[in-house]
Design a protein around this motif. Structure first.
Motif, PDB file in Angstrom:
ATOM      1  N   LYS A   2       0.850  -1.197   0.000  1.00 46.26           N
ATOM      2  CA  LYS A   2       0.000   0.000   0.000  1.00 46.26           C
ATOM      3  C   LYS A   2       0.886   1.248   0.000  1.00 46.26           C
ATOM      4  N   ILE A   3       0.477   2.217  -0.807  1.00 45.54           N
ATOM      5  CA  ILE A   3       1.186   3.495  -0.876  1.00 45.54           C
ATOM      6  C   ILE A   3       0.185   4.608  -0.603  1.00 45.54           C
ATOM      7  N   VAL A   4       0.570   5.521   0.284  1.00 41.51           N
ATOM      8  CA  VAL A   4      -0.272   6.687   0.562  1.00 41.51           C
ATOM      9  C   VAL A   4       0.431   7.919   0.006  1.00 41.51           C
ATOM     10  N   VAL A   5      -0.273   8.648  -0.854  1.00 44.21           N
ATOM     11  CA  VAL A   5       0.253   9.899  -1.400  1.00 44.21           C
ATOM     12  C   VAL A   5      -0.325  11.030  -0.555  1.00 44.21           C
ATOM     13  N   VAL A   6       0.566  11.773   0.090  1.00 46.61           N
ATOM     14  CA  VAL A   6       0.148  12.821   1.028  1.00 46.61           C
ATOM     15  C   VAL A   6       0.568  14.178   0.465  1.00 46.61           C
ATOM     16  N   ASN A   7      -0.385  15.078   0.372  1.00 49.39           N
ATOM     17  CA  ASN A   7      -0.108  16.427  -0.111  1.00 49.39           C
ATOM     18  C   ASN A   7      -0.466  17.448   0.955  1.00 49.39           C
ATOM     19  N   GLY A   8       0.456  18.364   1.193  1.00 50.95           N
ATOM     20  CA  GLY A   8       0.285  19.354   2.245  1.00 50.95           C
ATOM     21  C   GLY A   8      -0.404  20.630   1.794  1.00 50.95           C
ATOM     22  N   PRO A   9      -0.208  21.690   2.543  1.00 48.25           N
ATOM     23  CA  PRO A   9      -0.965  22.918   2.369  1.00 48.25           C
ATOM     24  C   PRO A   9      -0.793  23.564   0.995  1.00 48.25           C
ATOM     25  N   ASN A  10      -1.898  24.094   0.515  1.00 51.65           N
ATOM     26  CA  ASN A  10      -1.988  24.868  -0.734  1.00 51.65           C
ATOM     27  C   ASN A  10      -1.906  24.009  -1.999  1.00 51.65           C
ATOM     28  N   LEU A  11      -1.648  22.719  -1.848  1.00 49.07           N
ATOM     29  CA  LEU A  11      -1.543  21.885  -3.057  1.00 49.07           C
ATOM     30  C   LEU A  11      -2.914  21.613  -3.664  1.00 49.07           C
ATOM     31  N   ASN A  12      -3.973  21.842  -2.901  1.00 42.95           N
ATOM     32  CA  ASN A  12      -5.328  21.809  -3.481  1.00 42.95           C
ATOM     33  C   ASN A  12      -5.532  22.964  -4.465  1.00 42.95           C
ATOM     34  N   ARG A  13      -4.626  23.924  -4.470  1.00 41.06           N
ATOM     35  CA  ARG A  13      -4.751  25.085  -5.362  1.00 41.06           C
ATOM     36  C   ARG A  13      -3.963  24.898  -6.670  1.00 41.06           C
ATOM     37  N   LEU A  14      -3.348  23.748  -6.835  1.00 41.14           N
ATOM     38  CA  LEU A  14      -2.584  23.519  -8.076  1.00 41.14           C
ATOM     39  C   LEU A  14      -3.489  23.743  -9.285  1.00 41.14           C
ATOM     40  N   GLY A  15      -2.907  24.347 -10.319  1.00 45.58           N
ATOM     41  CA  GLY A  15      -3.701  24.689 -11.501  1.00 45.58           C
ATOM     42  C   GLY A  15      -4.077  26.160 -11.493  1.00 45.58           C
ATOM     43  N   LYS A  16      -4.278  26.694 -10.283  1.00 47.60           N
ATOM     44  CA  LYS A  16      -4.626  28.122 -10.132  1.00 47.60           C
ATOM     45  C   LYS A  16      -3.481  28.895  -9.504  1.00 47.60           C
ATOM     46  N   ARG A  17      -2.749  28.205  -8.627  1.00 47.82           N
ATOM     47  CA  ARG A  17      -1.740  28.852  -7.805  1.00 47.82           C
ATOM     48  C   ARG A  17      -0.410  28.960  -8.553  1.00 47.82           C
ATOM     49  N   GLN A  18       0.105  30.165  -8.719  1.00 48.60           N
ATOM     50  CA  GLN A  18       1.424  30.408  -9.319  1.00 48.60           C
ATOM     51  C   GLN A  18       1.753  29.402 -10.430  1.00 48.60           C
ATOM     52  N   PRO A  19       0.958  29.396 -11.521  1.00 49.98           N
ATOM     53  CA  PRO A  19       1.201  28.408 -12.588  1.00 49.98           C
ATOM     54  C   PRO A  19       2.583  28.519 -13.216  1.00 49.98           C
ATOM     55  N   GLU A  20       3.182  29.709 -13.119  1.00 49.92           N
ATOM     56  CA  GLU A  20       4.539  29.870 -13.678  1.00 49.92           C
ATOM     57  C   GLU A  20       5.553  29.029 -12.891  1.00 49.92           C
ATOM     58  N   ILE A  21       5.212  28.683 -11.657  1.00 51.51           N
ATOM     59  CA  ILE A  21       6.102  27.838 -10.838  1.00 51.51           C
ATOM     60  C   ILE A  21       5.611  26.393 -10.809  1.00 51.51           C
ATOM     61  N   TYR A  22       4.292  26.231 -10.640  1.00 50.47           N
ATOM     62  CA  TYR A  22       3.769  24.884 -10.383  1.00 50.47           C
ATOM     63  C   TYR A  22       3.034  24.263 -11.570  1.00 50.47           C
ATOM     64  N   GLY A  23       2.907  25.022 -12.666  1.00 49.34           N
ATOM     65  CA  GLY A  23       2.233  24.483 -13.843  1.00 49.34           C
ATOM     66  C   GLY A  23       0.716  24.585 -13.723  1.00 49.34           C
ATOM     67  N   THR A  24       0.048  23.947 -14.667  1.00 44.42           N
ATOM     68  CA  THR A  24      -1.411  24.085 -14.749  1.00 44.42           C
ATOM     69  C   THR A  24      -2.148  22.787 -14.421  1.00 44.42           C
ATOM     70  N   THR A  25      -1.409  21.751 -14.100  1.00 51.51           N
ATOM     71  CA  THR A  25      -2.039  20.468 -13.754  1.00 51.51           C
ATOM     72  C   THR A  25      -2.665  20.578 -12.364  1.00 51.51           C
ATOM     73  N   THR A  26      -3.897  20.121 -12.233  1.00 47.65           N
ATOM     74  CA  THR A  26      -4.576  20.194 -10.935  1.00 47.65           C
ATOM     75  C   THR A  26      -4.240  18.956 -10.091  1.00 47.65           C
ATOM     76  N   LEU A  27      -4.582  19.051  -8.806  1.00 47.49           N
ATOM     77  CA  LEU A  27      -4.345  17.890  -7.924  1.00 47.49           C
ATOM     78  C   LEU A  27      -5.235  16.712  -8.331  1.00 47.49           C
ATOM     79  N   VAL A  28      -6.427  17.017  -8.828  1.00 46.07           N
ATOM     80  CA  VAL A  28      -7.320  15.946  -9.323  1.00 46.07           C
ATOM     81  C   VAL A  28      -6.655  15.226 -10.495  1.00 46.07           C
ATOM     82  N   ASP A  29      -6.038  15.998 -11.382  1.00 47.44           N
ATOM     83  CA  ASP A  29      -5.314  15.394 -12.522  1.00 47.44           C
ATOM     84  C   ASP A  29      -4.160  14.517 -12.025  1.00 47.44           C
TER      85      ASP A  29
END
Ligand code: DQA
Length: 149
Positions: A2-29
């Motif tokens: 079993k593998i658990v993928v854990v994401n911390g604060p603000n990563l729910n904002r991926l896709g909207k948050r600073q796309p120039e740094i984090y890209g446009t892929t969302t956490l759902v993607d």
């Protein structure tokens, strides 16, 4: 396994948050992508995100009870959280964890270049974008033996 993928604060904002740094892929993607690889490899996968440190600690404790490995993007808690380090020490004594950062934290502000988690990790991936999650999964699925075997 079993593998658990854990994401911390603000990563729910991926896709909207600073796309120039984090890209446009969302956490759902990212979850869809990692799940597709996990299914192919035949491993059980949990996917967790929280903006709250205590919820992340609870997720790590649950993973420890399940003898799971962890892939973690701790977000800003990377640079601040002794509590997360202490929780992850239990995972380090078991299946281990891989620390993932979408951006290359070493090319950013000096405060991002210290991690409370890296020295206990089996590995650290930074700057490969969302591929970092897939690479970490690939590591665990190609090496299923306990680290002390
Ligand atoms: C991050 C890098 C951290 O410094 C930052 O606080 C994040 C995201 C990354 O994925 O590049 O939230 O972990």
């Amino acid at each position: 396994m079993k593998i658990v993928v854990v994401n911390g604060p603000n990563l729910n904002r991926l896709g909207k948050r600073q796309p120039e740094i984090y890209g446009t892929t969302t956490l759902v993607d990212i979850e869809k992508l990692v799940r597709a690889h996990a299914d192919k490899a035949g491993v059980e996968l949990d996917f967790v995100q929280s903006n709250h440190e205590g919820v992340l600690l609870d997720a790590v404790h649950a993973a420890a009870d399940d003898n799971a490995a962890i892939i973690i993007n701790p977000g800003a808690f990377t640079h601040t959280s002794v509590a997360l380090r202490d929780a992850l020490a239990e995972i380090a004594d078991g299946q281990g964890y891989v620390e993932v950062h979408i951006s290359n934290v070493h090319a950013r502000e000096p405060f991002r270049q210290h991690s409370y988690l890296s020295d206990k990790a089996r590995g650290v991936i930074a700057g490969l974008g969302v591929y970092g999650y897939v690479a970490a999964l690939g590591f665990f699925t190609q090496d299923l033996t306990p680290k002390d075997a």
